[in-house]
Motif scaffolding. Sequence first.
Motif, PDB file in Angstrom:
ATOM      1  N   ASP A 197     -17.561  18.620 -18.556  1.00 32.52           N
ATOM      2  CA  ASP A 197     -17.651  17.320 -19.230  1.00 32.52           C
ATOM      3  C   ASP A 197     -19.118  17.017 -19.561  1.00 32.52           C
ATOM      4  N   ALA A 198     -19.470  17.089 -20.829  1.00 32.01           N
ATOM      5  CA  ALA A 198     -20.863  16.879 -21.233  1.00 32.01           C
ATOM      6  C   ALA A 198     -21.321  15.441 -21.018  1.00 32.01           C
ATOM      7  N   LEU A 199     -20.435  14.481 -21.212  1.00 33.27           N
ATOM      8  CA  LEU A 199     -20.820  13.086 -21.055  1.00 33.27           C
ATOM      9  C   LEU A 199     -21.059  12.739 -19.589  1.00 33.27           C
ATOM     10  N   ALA A 200     -20.212  13.267 -18.705  1.00 27.39           N
ATOM     11  CA  ALA A 200     -20.442  13.052 -17.273  1.00 27.39           C
ATOM     12  C   ALA A 200     -21.776  13.662 -16.853  1.00 27.39           C
ATOM     13  N   GLY A 201     -22.075  14.853 -17.401  1.00 30.32           N
ATOM     14  CA  GLY A 201     -23.362  15.471 -17.107  1.00 30.32           C
ATOM     15  C   GLY A 201     -24.524  14.642 -17.626  1.00 30.32           C
ATOM     16  N   ALA A 202     -24.372  14.092 -18.827  1.00 31.86           N
ATOM     17  CA  ALA A 202     -25.424  13.237 -19.382  1.00 31.86           C
ATOM     18  C   ALA A 202     -25.624  11.998 -18.523  1.00 31.86           C
ATOM     19  N   SER A 203     -24.541  11.444 -18.006  1.00 32.28           N
ATOM     20  CA  SER A 203     -24.648  10.267 -17.136  1.00 32.28           C
ATOM     21  C   SER A 203     -25.482  10.567 -15.905  1.00 32.28           C
TER      22      SER A 203
END
Length: 421
Positions: A243-249
């Motif tokens: 999950d790229a968005l979770a990683g960005a978070s």
Amino acid sequence: MAQATDGDGGLGREIVRRIDALGAISETSGHLTRIFLTPEHRAAADLLLAWMQDAGMAAQLDAIGNVCGRYEGEQAGLPCLMLGSHYDTVRDAGKWDGPLGLVTAISCVGDLHRRGKRLPFAVEVAGFADEEGVRFASTLLGSRAVAGTFDDRVLEARDSGGISMRDALLRFSLDPGRVSTAARRQGELHAYLELHIEQGPVLENQGLPVGVVTAISGATRLSVALSGMAGHAGTVPMALRRDALAGASECILAVEAYCRAEPGLVGTVGSISAMPGATNVIPGKAVFTIDVRAASDQQRTRAVAEITDRIRMIAGRRNLVAAIHVTHENSTAPCAPWLRQQVAEAIAGEGYRVFELPSGAGHDGMAMIDIADVAMLFVRCRGGISHHPDEHVDPADADAGARVLLRLIENFRPRPEAARR
């Protein structure tokens, strides 16, 4: 300690009246927007030129659209103390960012003129045409032209309507082939000094109307893209997701944690987007920006390296691919100690406690430092709000800033020739 005036001081009244007049020159009536090389920009330039002439200055528009006024010293042709700020705005702006410094400088010279006072140096006032960089996505255009560091390639940049800067200059009745004539030589300036609203809450928290700027903080901006794997929100188990968005978070929180732990360092993630951007799809890509600022280049460089390492570590642990690019970098512009001392003396002379602070925002001094020592005087703004219609300076603080600046001008001591760079 002297108390700030109640706003009835002559300079304070004049400054507020002129700020209001400039603030009325806008692309739209409901929101202040005054962008480089537009009809509103020209109307503001004409008004500023008239004020400069009324203040006893020889005034002209230079080849990039800077409004330039000169008040001769005891003899014609002497090197100058240059005072300046910008007269362009962001969109939906406040009316004090930039114009306060410019209008205050004009009013101070006007006071000298009314008293028939000449100094052992000239005073010049520069109204820089484009500091914000809104129209052509390139900042400090006016001051870079004066400093001789204007990049001619920017002339080919286009605005959102497809108009090049070259064509915009022609429409403004300026010759793009003569931008280099705006450049000044080092020996022509004793120093560059800018009065500006603080654009932050520190002076307000200190209960002070003015402060001495130690340095204009350098800034590094990064674009970060994390790539994982998009998938169905209902069928991919949590343990198997990329999950790229979770990683960005997690990366964003790491930026915040690192910068909070470092005094004098600020880090901001101001923009983020996720793709494909559907409610029932695991984000396969996330892109975000990072803005890192510090008054020390060493601290900022170290922070950028550490933040980059942490992002790569987070990406590796989450089985994501990180692409990190530097999109903007400006070095710190330190304010010269000999000038800072004179700013401090003027503040103390008006009865205020001397307080020093860095500027986290960029200013024209970052360009002017290439040809002159620079200094800045900050004036308190209510709530620390800037780049917003609620931006406000109390009339008493505008008057206090003017009195400090006028005292500084009248008591200015050029740096001895042997000590100059």
